[in-house]
Design a protein around this motif. Structure first.
Motif, mmCIF file in Angstrom:
data_model
loop_
_atom_site.group_PDB
_atom_site.id
_atom_site.type_symbol
_atom_site.label_atom_id
_atom_site.label_comp_id
_atom_site.label_asym_id
_atom_site.label_seq_id
_atom_site.Cartn_x
_atom_site.Cartn_y
_atom_site.Cartn_z
ATOM 1 N N TYR A 113 0.821 -1.212 0.000
ATOM 2 C CA TYR A 113 0.000 0.000 0.000
ATOM 3 C C TYR A 113 0.852 1.257 0.000
ATOM 4 N N ARG A 172 -3.878 10.040 -4.637
ATOM 5 C CA ARG A 172 -3.997 8.684 -5.178
ATOM 6 C C ARG A 172 -3.602 7.647 -4.132
ATOM 7 N N ARG A 173 -4.383 6.559 -4.083
ATOM 8 C CA ARG A 173 -4.059 5.417 -3.235
ATOM 9 C C ARG A 173 -3.705 4.250 -4.151
ATOM 10 N N GLN A 174 -2.725 3.449 -3.729
ATOM 11 C CA GLN A 174 -2.145 2.468 -4.642
ATOM 12 C C GLN A 174 -1.830 1.171 -3.914
ATOM 13 N N HIS A 185 0.749 -1.777 -4.853
ATOM 14 C CA HIS A 185 1.837 -1.994 -5.803
ATOM 15 C C HIS A 185 2.365 -3.419 -5.663
ATOM 16 N N ASP A 216 -0.287 -2.573 -10.754
ATOM 17 C CA ASP A 216 -0.733 -1.581 -9.788
ATOM 18 C C ASP A 216 -2.242 -1.394 -9.859
ATOM 19 N N PHE A 251 -4.659 1.548 -8.839
ATOM 20 C CA PHE A 251 -4.658 2.955 -8.454
ATOM 21 C C PHE A 251 -6.097 3.397 -8.192
ATOM 22 N N TYR A 273 -8.051 6.820 -7.760
ATOM 23 C CA TYR A 273 -8.060 8.278 -7.796
ATOM 24 C C TYR A 273 -9.400 8.752 -7.240
#
Length: 305
Positions: free
Chosen positions: A93, A102-104, A106, A176, A178, A180
């Motif tokens: 995270y 933005r939260r991701q 990965h 990823d 993402f 938004y």
């Protein structure tokens, strides 16, 4: 990530025509023509592939919608115990306020074993995600397979080079998710004012994502010298009447392809370098939207990226 200057560098040429994107079979000769001319292409998905990617998106959205204090528990290691050439920065995270909050999540393909997967050993909200890991990995594997098969069509030697590096040093390809957040004022602004991530080139061979109607991804089409939004219905042109006999949402009567039934693929810097710019790397940018936007995206990389 290479920055490409101001948006005005890529203004639409006067009177240019934006050609719709036709969804193609992977083995259609037109695929390579599109890549050479535009740097990107849309490939057909089977119903099973579509459902898998939709499920991966749904679970990713559920995870990234958790309270940040809970999501932040899933941050990974910076080093792999065996493959020291794998770059694991940001594994798991990540919260990125510099990219419109933005939260991701990965994921590095060669580091699944050290990735902090939600639901594994969790007792909090992460435990409710169930098959998050299996679904995420399956979605990433599907997109990776499409990339490698496409790379084989471009040049079997390029695919062999990728496999050799992965075998020796691990797979640095990334997947990823993402998220938004919605920006209510976005619908009233120009694309330049809505930029969540400005124009850039990806370093890998290919980047691809499932089609959608979110309106948040633009690519620069060198054939028309214009920015085009690949998440708008008008971008998806007529399909090929079932796409080589596969049961997809294209129709022979000229109806537009359903965005969720295709993946949009665009070239990165590694491919442009390998082909000596015969296939161009594609500038692209992410935009804020009126609603939350979840992007599940894969990039095929090797250690030369």
């Amino acid at each position: 990530v290479r920055r490409l200057g101001t948006p005005s560098d890529f203004d639409r040429a006067p009177g240019c025509f934006l050609e719709p994107l036709m969804a193609l079979c992977l083995d259609d000769p037109e695929v390579l023509c599109q890549l050479r001319r535009r740097g990107f292409v849309a490939l057909c998905l089977t119903p099973q592939e579509r459902l898998l990617l939709e499920r991966a998106r749904q679970l990713s959205l559920a995870f990234l919608s958790m309270p940040q204090r809970e999501a932040a528990k899933y941050r990974g290691s910076a080093r792999h115990p065996q493959h020291n050439r794998l770059a694991l920065h940001g594994l798991g995270y990540v919260f990125q306020p510099g990219y419109a909050d933005r939260r991701q999540f990965h994921h590095v393909a060669g580091a699944s074993d050290v990735c902090p997967w939600p639901a594994e050993g969790s007792t909090g909200e992460g435990a409710a995600l169930g098959d998050f890991r299996a679904t995420f990995e399956s979605g990433a594997a599907l997109l990776s397979s499409l990339c490698v098969r496409l790379l084989e069509q471009v040049d079997v030697n390029a695919a062999a080079e990728w496999r050799s590096q992965v075998l020796e040093h691990g797979d640095p390809s990334v997947c990823d998710a993402f998220l938004y957040p919605a920006a209510a004022a976005a619908v009233a602004k120009s694309a330049e004012e809505r930029e969540a991530m400005c124009s850039h080139l990806d370093p890998g061979w290919f980047t691809l994502k499932q089609g959608s109607l979110d309106g948040g991804l633009e690519v620069f089409d060198r054939s028309s010298q214009a920015w085009v939004n690949v998440e708008e219905a008008t971008f998806y042109g007529p399909g090929g009447g079932g796409c080589c006999g596969r049961d997809v949402a294209n129709s022979a009567d000229g109806a537009a392809a359903a965005p969720l039934d295709v993946v949009v693929v665009f070239a990165g810097e590694r491919l442009a370098s390998w082909t000596e710019d015969e296939i161009p790397a594609v500038p692209h940018r992410a935009l804020t939207c009126g609603g939350d936007r979840l992007s599940f995206i894969f990039e095929l990389r090797d250690h030369a990226c």
